[in-house]
Design an enzyme around this catalytic site. Structure first.
Site, PDB file in Angstrom:
ATOM      1  N   LYS A  33      85.077  67.216   6.411  1.00 32.21           N
ATOM      2  CA  LYS A  33      83.697  67.426   6.848  1.00 32.21           C
ATOM      3  C   LYS A  33      82.965  66.085   6.921  1.00 32.21           C
ATOM      4  CE  LYS A  33      84.251  71.945   6.586  1.00 32.21           C
ATOM      5  NZ  LYS A  33      84.260  72.823   7.771  1.00 32.21           N
TER       6      LYS A  33
ATOM      7  N   HIS B 234      94.804  78.141  12.822  1.00 32.55           N
ATOM      8  CA  HIS B 234      93.398  78.422  12.558  1.00 32.55           C
ATOM      9  C   HIS B 234      92.991  79.582  13.458  1.00 32.55           C
ATOM     10  CE1 HIS B 234      89.082  78.105  12.307  1.00 32.55           C
ATOM     11  NE2 HIS B 234      89.149  77.107  11.445  1.00 32.55           N
TER      12      HIS B 234
ATOM     13  N   ASP C 265      89.611  70.475  11.525  1.00 37.31           N
ATOM     14  CA  ASP C 265      88.983  71.763  11.801  1.00 37.31           C
ATOM     15  C   ASP C 265      89.328  72.200  13.216  1.00 37.31           C
ATOM     16  OD1 ASP C 265      87.624  74.008  10.985  1.00 37.31           O
ATOM     17  OD2 ASP C 265      85.931  72.890  10.196  1.00 37.31           O
ATOM     18  N   GLU C 266      88.857  73.401  13.578  1.00 39.12           N
ATOM     19  CA  GLU C 266      89.318  74.012  14.823  1.00 39.12           C
ATOM     20  C   GLU C 266      88.954  73.214  16.062  1.00 39.12           C
ATOM     21  OE1 GLU C 266      85.185  75.720  14.295  1.00 39.12           O
ATOM     22  OE2 GLU C 266      86.845  75.112  13.008  1.00 39.12           O
TER      23      GLU C 266
ATOM     24  N   ASN D 191      93.804  96.533  30.550  1.00 42.27           N
ATOM     25  CA  ASN D 191      92.715  97.173  31.301  1.00 42.27           C
ATOM     26  C   ASN D 191      92.025  98.292  30.542  1.00 42.27           C
ATOM     27  OD1 ASN D 191      92.888  95.586  33.537  1.00 42.27           O
ATOM     28  ND2 ASN D 191      94.096  97.023  34.749  1.00 42.27           N
TER      29      ASN D 191
END
Length: 488
Positions: free
Chosen positions: A179, A297, A207-208, A127
């Site tokens: 990729k 990651h 990848d993530e 908080n």
């Protein structure tokens, strides 16, 4: 406790007649307090609202992150309140940053559940970060006592055992993220993995956000990837791996995916930081039970680590993740496309890889930290790096690191396998030069050019990316110039 403090702190019956007290009068400000070896210590960067006393603001942080509420409560008398109150004992102005202060706060060890990052973070960054009198608040660093460190398992595998399993020593490990990270079919994804590993990389990775989408179900990806790993191992005679991302909607789903990866013979699985601290610790325990390397990651960290005035420093996240038990964590590249001041990044890497961290203000390390025999955590460098930077990467990051060339492998003009070969040859040439005692940092371009004379893939890589740099000012640099304390 000095006289000035005694006059501030209201005690006894008068305390419970007061209704609302300033936090510094409730016992959360103790400038004479000497932290115990068993205390957890947190360093906050406090930016009070205009007109708010910095000591009161810092005492409020101590109070709201431990036992305080907005008014005095009678039930304090039913507890060991003096023991359990967090104690702000030092407030310093932040160098060259008017209006901001470093607040040092000590917490009794009994305030925290053993072995729980979730409980720790609920107190320290709960908080209090929404507290109105504060314009901004950042958790800069923490010190954990050995007694607390020993309640965590630490990295499931560790650097030494990982190298033994992979039979790879004396150099950084090489990897690449597949990729494009979204859109490939399982078969084409596996083809990328095979070519990258056969070309000379040690690892490839998901990848993530590569999870289980309509274009590629997770089970298909796992099957095609492990087929690629096995074929690449057979072709090269080297141990290979691919980080299979088991991140999912529920713990049951993640355990199912991890078990399937194990059945297929994978040596490593991957999770994302966004799954949360409890899930991370749960997967770390699974990884230790099942002799699996666990890659983390740090997806999402930039939402709270990047801004210098508010949030949580990544050095704190690195410490929490070493306690939590992951084996790999992305920790910056210095020369790549992502945030990373050289000195700050050095501090992150030291947290991951050292048995003991001395205080090093120039690296952003405000406290000495003993890691109590916890395994070391392998840092990972990824994001905008390529073969032409190999001498810089080795110089900045050392050899206990995974260098991940995603675009720097898959974007090679001669193809994926050629991209992997270029990175492997560049690394081997630089390691050889280092081992021969050469000044590889200054001779780096010459060393790479000589290696490229007999390696067409490396020559192509150097030609394509020779002018690619990411020279931007870092938003997170250490503040370590000694200044007079406002507590004096």
């Amino acid at each position: 406790m000095n006289e000035a403090l005694k006059s501030l702190t209201v005690t006894g019956k008068e305390r419970y007649k007061s209704g609302v007290l300033e936090y510094k009068r409730m016992g959360y400000w103790e400038p004479d307090y000497e932290p115990k070896d068993t205390d957890v210590i947190a360093l906050f960067r406090v930016t009070p609202q205009n007109g708010v006393d910095p000591i009161e603001a810092s005492a409020a942080v101590a109070g709201e992150s431990s036992t305080a509420t907005w008014t005095v409560v009678w039930t304090d008398r039913l507890t060991a309140a003096e023991k359990y109150r967090a104690k702000c004992y030092r407030v310093d102005p932040v160098p060259n940053t008017p209006g901001s202060y470093f607040a040092y706060i000590a917490y009794d060890l009994d305030l925290f559940e053993p072995g729980s990052i979730a409980n720790l973070s609920a107190s320290i960054i709960g908080n209090v970060f929404g507290f109105k009198p504060l314009k901004a608040l950042r958790l800069e660093d923490m010190r954990f006592p050995v007694a607390y460190v020993k309640t965590f398992q630490g990295p499931a595998t560790g650097i030494v055992v990982e190298r033994e399993r992979l039979d790879k020593f004396g150099r950084p490990l090489l990897g690449a993220t597949v990729k494009p990270k979204l859109g490939l079919s399982g078969r084409n994804y596996g083809r990328v993995v095979y070519e990258a590993l056969k070309g000379g990389l040690d690892f490839t990775k998901d990848d993530e956000n590569t999870n289980s989408q309509p274009f590629m179900h997770w089970r298909d990806r796992f099957l095609y990837c492990m087929e690629a790993v096995n074929k690449a191992q057979a072709a090269t005679g080297e141990v290979k791996g691919t980080y299979l991302n088991v991140t999912a909607a529920t713990m049951e789903d993640m355990y199912e995916r991890a078990e399937f990866a194990k059945e297929l013979g994978s040596v490593i699985i991957m999770i994302d930081l966004v799954i949360g601290y409890t899930a991370i610790q749960s997967m770390a325990k699974w990884a230790r039970r099942n002799d699996m390397i666990l890659h983390l990651h740090r997806a999402g960290h930039g939402t709270y680590t990047r801004q210098k005035s508010h949030g949580v420093s990544f050095r704190v996240i690195a410490k929490w993740m070493r306690l939590a038990g992951v084996d790999h964590i992305h920790a910056g590249t210095v020369v790549g496309k992502l945030e990373g001041d050289p000195n700050t990044t050095r501090g992150y890497y030291d947290i991951c890889r050292e048995d003991h961290n001395p205080m090093a203000l120039e690296y952003g390390l405000f406290f000495e930290q003993h890691w109590a025999s916890l395994n070391k955590l392998m840092p990972v460098a990824s994001g905008g790096i390529h073969a032409g930077q190999m001498h810089q990467l080795l110089n900045y990051l050392g050899e206990d690191v995974v260098l991940q060339f995603g675009g720097g492998t898959i974007g090679h003009p001669l193809g994926i396998q050629a991209g992997a070969t270029a990175n492997r040859v560049a690394l081997e040439a630089m390691i050889l030069a280092r081992n021969e005692g050469r000044d590889y940092v200054h001779e780096g371009p010459e060393i790479l050019a000589k290696a490229a004379a007999t390696c067409t893939p490396l020559k192509q890589a150097l030609d394509v990316w020779k002018n690619v740099t990411f020279n931007y000012d870092s938003t997170d640099t250490p503040d370590f110039v000694p200044t007079a304390a406002v507590t004096a």
